[in-house]
Design an enzyme around this catalytic site. Sequence first.
Site, mmCIF file in Angstrom:
data_model
loop_
_atom_site.group_PDB
_atom_site.id
_atom_site.type_symbol
_atom_site.label_atom_id
_atom_site.label_comp_id
_atom_site.label_asym_id
_atom_site.label_seq_id
_atom_site.Cartn_x
_atom_site.Cartn_y
_atom_site.Cartn_z
ATOM 1 N N ARG B 58 0.823 -1.211 0.000
ATOM 2 C CA ARG B 58 0.000 0.000 0.000
ATOM 3 C C ARG B 58 0.853 1.255 0.000
ATOM 4 N NH1 ARG B 58 -2.663 -2.657 4.226
ATOM 5 N NH2 ARG B 58 -1.886 -0.995 5.565
ATOM 6 N N GLU B 95 2.299 -5.262 14.142
ATOM 7 C CA GLU B 95 1.112 -5.254 14.992
ATOM 8 C C GLU B 95 0.517 -6.658 15.140
ATOM 9 O OE1 GLU B 95 -2.939 -2.484 15.362
ATOM 10 O OE2 GLU B 95 -1.673 -2.367 13.593
#
Lengths: 170, 170
Positions: B58, B95
């Site tokens: 992205r 994460e």
Amino acid sequence: MDLASLIREIPDFPVKGILFRDLTTLMRDPAAFREAVDALVRPYRGTQVDVVAAIESRGFIFAGAVAYQLGAGFVPIRKPGKLPAETIRVEYTLEYGSNILEMHRDAIKPGQRVLLVDDLLATGGSARAAVQLIERLGGQVIGIAFLVNLTALKGVDNLAGYAVYSVLDM
Amino acid sequence: MDLASLIREIPDFPVKGILFRDLTTLMRDPAAFREAVDALVRPYRGTQVDVVAAIESRGFIFAGAVAYQLGAGFVPIRKPGKLPAETIRVEYTLEYGSNILEMHRDAIKPGQRVLLVDDLLATGGSARAAVQLIERLGGQVIGIAFLVNLTALKGVDNLAGYAVYSVLDM
């Protein structure tokens, strides 16, 4: 500027028998990156383009710059499981193996004018799949632009009926 | 323009407990995409940036447009096995899980001024890894720009000593 001379050829990547065209040696050169984007944009100046669609991952690099230059939105076409909302998908075969591509179901509104941008046209399998996804959503593919077209692989034949443009034919 | 209002929140993606910020709803909007790129570029106008580096996938979308606007080259930082020439790599935790990032060994020349661009700062693990790769090649990280900073995750702490900029703090 001789953009083709900045493309690095890597034999047997990703698999034996494939001569991979590595565009990173072109992209890292500021003048070459600029000229490549300008050349991708030029045919569509003055044409209404609502969104630029691009195929993960390398296609995103040039397409983001092209979308900005054309004042268009950007729509990603991704590998399975990457897009978080509701998707449609298509399976296709490519130069080495098979693959699935997905788009968000709400990525394109019916009737929107879509320019598909990718870095390299090989057999045209992934671009063909991308076109199918765009059209299933009601998008109108007004053009398909590649930086490089490997003409010996006849990818254009897989995109018959579409306005295919390439900056460099190799 | 309220860019934040165009970001879609998806609960439990990619794993339970993560509230995923989906930027595709922002990017597909031409005016929002343009404003996001302009806001990413603004702090670096008039600064010498040799190359913009970005993390797959992205990050490529905004960074391609940013590189073009700044007259810089573009350098991809990719997942393992994707870059065809000789690479260096770093492993890091993020994460949800762990990951490896790679750069071509010849992607950056020693002393080049590098702007790292990514879409979203969460814990900062991938940006930190990217900085390590850039510095191992002798690049000078002159800034790290994100469209979105999820401030509760304190990713900036992971990037202490670097000039971190974010367009939207959420």
